[in-house]
Design a protein around this motif. Structure first.
Motif, PDB file in Angstrom:
ATOM      1  N   ASP A  11      37.571  31.422  41.303  1.00  0.00           N
ATOM      2  CA  ASP A  11      38.370  32.263  40.420  1.00  0.00           C
ATOM      3  C   ASP A  11      39.175  31.350  39.496  1.00  0.00           C
ATOM      4  O   ASP A  11      38.893  30.162  39.390  1.00  0.00           O
ATOM      5  N   ALA A  21      38.498  36.437  34.666  1.00  0.00           N
ATOM      6  CA  ALA A  21      39.890  36.526  35.119  1.00  0.00           C
ATOM      7  C   ALA A  21      40.086  37.561  36.219  1.00  0.00           C
ATOM      8  O   ALA A  21      40.759  37.311  37.205  1.00  0.00           O
ATOM      9  N   TYR A  22      39.505  38.722  36.084  1.00  0.00           N
ATOM     10  CA  TYR A  22      39.603  39.723  37.141  1.00  0.00           C
ATOM     11  C   TYR A  22      38.246  40.391  37.251  1.00  0.00           C
ATOM     12  O   TYR A  22      37.849  41.155  36.385  1.00  0.00           O
ATOM     13  N   PRO A  73      36.569  41.765  40.576  1.00  0.00           N
ATOM     14  CA  PRO A  73      36.300  42.006  41.993  1.00  0.00           C
ATOM     15  C   PRO A  73      34.871  42.480  42.248  1.00  0.00           C
ATOM     16  O   PRO A  73      34.327  42.244  43.322  1.00  0.00           O
ATOM     17  N   GLU A  88      35.087  41.113  48.364  1.00  0.00           N
ATOM     18  CA  GLU A  88      35.764  42.397  48.149  1.00  0.00           C
ATOM     19  C   GLU A  88      35.125  43.498  48.997  1.00  0.00           C
ATOM     20  O   GLU A  88      35.814  44.333  49.569  1.00  0.00           O
TER      21      GLU A  88
END
Length: 119
Positions: free
Chosen positions: A30, A57-58, A60, A66
């Protein structure tokens, strides 16, 4: 009090893993500040046996962990435990059950849409 890994800690860990495994290493990382720092970029560039893929960046949906955590948490919201030791035991038991279900683990990888092969 615990401290987080610094670039040097990651370098030692990855060098030791490479030496122990005797094979190239592929990381999916990440955007943690120590993962993207100039020092880490230099470290990565100096090791031809190390390949790093960065997650957005994000994202999931690209992280198979996850799915694992979602499966683990299923039903815990309504669970009353007597303390942290009891909760820890439940979590360990659930993780152990997952370990013996390779189809489940493979499914978490397949959900990402990323290529996945067993070695």
């Amino acid at each position: 009090m615990s401290r987080s890994f610094a670039e040097r800690d990651y370098a030692y860990l990855l060098d030791a893993a490479h030496q122990q495994l005797g094979a190239p290493i592929v990381l999916v990382w990440d955007n943690l500040n120590t993962h993207i720092s100039a020092a880490m970029q230099s470290y990565i560039a100096a090791r031809d046996w190390l390949t790093v893929y960065r997650l957005p960046a994000y994202a999931p949906e690209l992280n198979p962990a996850e799915g694992i955590w979602a499966n683990l948490r299923n039903g815990l919201g309504n669970l009353a435990v007597t303390g942290l030791d009891a909760l820890n035991a439940i979590i360990k038991t659930r993780l152990k059950r997952m370990q013996y279900r390779p189809d489940l683990i493979t499914g978490f990888f397949n959900e990402t849409g990323l290529p996945f092969e067993l070695a």
